[in-house]
Design a protein around this motif. Structure first.
Motif, PDB file in Angstrom:
ATOM      1  N   ASP A  63       0.854  -1.182   0.000  1.00  0.00           N
ATOM      2  CA  ASP A  63       0.000   0.000   0.000  1.00  0.00           C
ATOM      3  C   ASP A  63       0.896   1.241   0.000  1.00  0.00           C
ATOM      4  OD1 ASP A  63      -2.287   1.526   0.076  1.00  0.00           O
ATOM      5  OD2 ASP A  63      -2.986   0.783   2.004  1.00  0.00           O
ATOM      6  N   SER A  64       0.287   2.410   0.004  1.00  0.00           N
ATOM      7  CA  SER A  64       1.053   3.654   0.060  1.00  0.00           C
ATOM      8  C   SER A  64       1.980   3.643   1.270  1.00  0.00           C
ATOM      9  CB  SER A  64       0.101   4.844   0.134  1.00  0.00           C
ATOM     10  OG  SER A  64      -0.638   4.936  -1.060  1.00  0.00           O
ATOM     11  N   TYR A  65       3.118   4.345   1.129  1.00  0.00           N
ATOM     12  CA  TYR A  65       4.120   4.310   2.192  1.00  0.00           C
ATOM     13  C   TYR A  65       4.924   5.601   2.170  1.00  0.00           C
ATOM     14  CZ  TYR A  65       8.312   2.737   4.761  1.00  0.00           C
ATOM     15  OH  TYR A  65       9.359   2.606   5.649  1.00  0.00           O
ATOM     16  N   SER A  66       5.185   6.156   3.345  1.00  0.00           N
ATOM     17  CA  SER A  66       6.078   7.301   3.486  1.00  0.00           C
ATOM     18  C   SER A  66       7.477   6.754   3.753  1.00  0.00           C
ATOM     19  CB  SER A  66       5.631   8.203   4.638  1.00  0.00           C
ATOM     20  OG  SER A  66       4.424   8.841   4.298  1.00  0.00           O
ATOM     21  N   ILE A  67       8.331   6.893   2.776  1.00  0.00           N
ATOM     22  CA  ILE A  67       9.684   6.354   2.859  1.00  0.00           C
ATOM     23  C   ILE A  67      10.458   7.082   3.951  1.00  0.00           C
ATOM     24  CG2 ILE A  67      11.836   6.072   1.568  1.00  0.00           C
ATOM     25  CD1 ILE A  67      10.021   5.865  -0.963  1.00  0.00           C
ATOM     26  N   LEU A  68      11.218   6.329   4.716  1.00  0.00           N
ATOM     27  CA  LEU A  68      12.015   6.878   5.798  1.00  0.00           C
ATOM     28  C   LEU A  68      13.421   7.195   5.304  1.00  0.00           C
ATOM     29  CD1 LEU A  68      10.954   4.385   8.611  1.00  0.00           C
ATOM     30  CD2 LEU A  68       9.965   6.631   8.087  1.00  0.00           C
ATOM     31  N   ALA A  69      14.095   8.119   5.980  1.00  0.00           N
ATOM     32  CA  ALA A  69      15.458   8.491   5.603  1.00  0.00           C
ATOM     33  C   ALA A  69      16.394   7.281   5.621  1.00  0.00           C
ATOM     34  CB  ALA A  69      15.983   9.585   6.523  1.00  0.00           C
ATOM     35  N   ASN A  70      16.148   6.309   6.501  1.00  0.00           N
ATOM     36  CA  ASN A  70      17.008   5.134   6.609  1.00  0.00           C
ATOM     37  C   ASN A  70      16.695   4.042   5.594  1.00  0.00           C
ATOM     38  OD1 ASN A  70      18.676   6.046   8.625  1.00  0.00           O
ATOM     39  ND2 ASN A  70      17.332   5.338  10.257  1.00  0.00           N
ATOM     40  N   ASP A  71      15.573   4.128   4.894  1.00  0.00           N
ATOM     41  CA  ASP A  71      15.234   3.120   3.880  1.00  0.00           C
ATOM     42  C   ASP A  71      16.158   3.263   2.683  1.00  0.00           C
ATOM     43  OD1 ASP A  71      13.117   2.268   5.466  1.00  0.00           O
ATOM     44  OD2 ASP A  71      11.609   3.407   4.351  1.00  0.00           O
ATOM     45  N   ASP A  72      16.582   2.129   2.121  1.00  0.00           N
ATOM     46  CA  ASP A  72      17.421   2.138   0.931  1.00  0.00           C
ATOM     47  C   ASP A  72      16.657   1.635  -0.290  1.00  0.00           C
ATOM     48  OD1 ASP A  72      19.892   2.990   2.212  1.00  0.00           O
ATOM     49  OD2 ASP A  72      19.921   1.014   3.140  1.00  0.00           O
ATOM     50  N   VAL A  73      15.965   0.506  -0.137  1.00  0.00           N
ATOM     51  CA  VAL A  73      15.226  -0.128  -1.223  1.00  0.00           C
ATOM     52  C   VAL A  73      13.797  -0.350  -0.749  1.00  0.00           C
ATOM     53  CG1 VAL A  73      15.076  -2.135  -2.746  1.00  0.00           C
ATOM     54  CG2 VAL A  73      17.321  -1.297  -2.018  1.00  0.00           C
ATOM     55  N   VAL A  74      12.825   0.127  -1.543  1.00  0.00           N
ATOM     56  CA  VAL A  74      11.426  -0.068  -1.201  1.00  0.00           C
ATOM     57  C   VAL A  74      10.734  -0.703  -2.401  1.00  0.00           C
ATOM     58  CG1 VAL A  74       9.300   0.973  -0.354  1.00  0.00           C
ATOM     59  CG2 VAL A  74      11.501   1.984   0.270  1.00  0.00           C
ATOM     60  N   LYS A  75      10.175  -1.893  -2.176  1.00  0.00           N
ATOM     61  CA  LYS A  75       9.493  -2.641  -3.230  1.00  0.00           C
ATOM     62  C   LYS A  75       8.000  -2.652  -2.955  1.00  0.00           C
ATOM     63  CE  LYS A  75       9.549  -7.108  -5.568  1.00  0.00           C
ATOM     64  NZ  LYS A  75      10.261  -8.379  -5.662  1.00  0.00           N
ATOM     65  N   PHE A  76       7.216  -2.266  -3.964  1.00  0.00           N
ATOM     66  CA  PHE A  76       5.771  -2.216  -3.837  1.00  0.00           C
ATOM     67  C   PHE A  76       5.133  -3.313  -4.678  1.00  0.00           C
ATOM     68  CE2 PHE A  76       7.136   1.990  -2.699  1.00  0.00           C
ATOM     69  CZ  PHE A  76       6.233   2.414  -1.741  1.00  0.00           C
ATOM     70  N   VAL A  77       4.152  -3.993  -4.090  1.00  0.00           N
ATOM     71  CA  VAL A  77       3.281  -4.922  -4.805  1.00  0.00           C
ATOM     72  C   VAL A  77       1.872  -4.390  -4.552  1.00  0.00           C
ATOM     73  CG1 VAL A  77       2.489  -7.293  -5.063  1.00  0.00           C
ATOM     74  CG2 VAL A  77       4.876  -6.851  -4.467  1.00  0.00           C
ATOM     75  N   LEU A  78       1.315  -3.707  -5.544  1.00  0.00           N
ATOM     76  CA  LEU A  78       0.063  -2.979  -5.365  1.00  0.00           C
ATOM     77  C   LEU A  78      -1.124  -3.687  -6.008  1.00  0.00           C
ATOM     78  CD1 LEU A  78       1.458   0.551  -6.320  1.00  0.00           C
ATOM     79  CD2 LEU A  78       1.053  -0.334  -4.005  1.00  0.00           C
ATOM     80  N   SER A  79      -2.260  -3.641  -5.315  1.00  0.00           N
ATOM     81  CA  SER A  79      -3.511  -4.136  -5.892  1.00  0.00           C
ATOM     82  C   SER A  79      -4.409  -2.963  -6.283  1.00  0.00           C
ATOM     83  CB  SER A  79      -4.234  -5.049  -4.902  1.00  0.00           C
ATOM     84  OG  SER A  79      -4.503  -4.355  -3.703  1.00  0.00           O
TER      85      SER A  79
END
Length: 128
Positions: A15-31
């Motif tokens: 789902d929607s996500y507010s990326i954090l400063a510490n995140d490096d890789v964010v993978k989305f699987v959206l419906s």
């Protein structure tokens, strides 16, 4: 750690996500359509841990596009959406701008190729 580190911070979201400063890789699987909101660019520094780059992935099994958003006071340079199966590298200038490379768009070749500039002999030679 940076996105190339064995210790990169990985997030998997549906789902929607507010990326954090510490995140490096964010993978989305959206419906359904989703939004990835970037952190403030000033919080994402290159040194000492390479947190100025984020890899955003909209998985090929997603059903919809992913929208990239930035917080007030920041600017996103590049496409604001990520199509199904697309990956983008988003880089902070550490001040207020996020640059997106990759993502959605038309593939192909743009521009022209050929010689640029002039060659020849310049100046004078002789005795003084």
């Amino acid at each position: 750690m940076s996105i190339t580190s064995a210790y990169a911070q990985f997030q998997a979201k549906t789902d929607s996500y507010s990326i954090l400063a510490n995140d490096d890789v964010v993978k989305f699987v959206l419906s359904a359509p989703g939004t990835a909101t970037m952190p403030l660019a000033v919080q994402c520094r290159k040194y000492p841990y390479g947190k100025n780059q984020k890899m955003i992935i909209n998985d090929s099994t997603s059903s919809d596009a992913l929208t990239l958003a930035v917080l007030t006071g920041n600017t996103l340079i590049g496409p604001a959406s990520l199509g199904i199966g697309r990956t983008a590298l988003v880089t902070s200038n550490e001040a207020g701008i996020w640059y997106m490379v990759g993502g959605s768009g038309v593939s192909g070749v743009s521009g022209t190729s050929g010689l640029s500039g002039l060659t020849g002999i310049t100046g004078l030679s002789g005795r003084s």
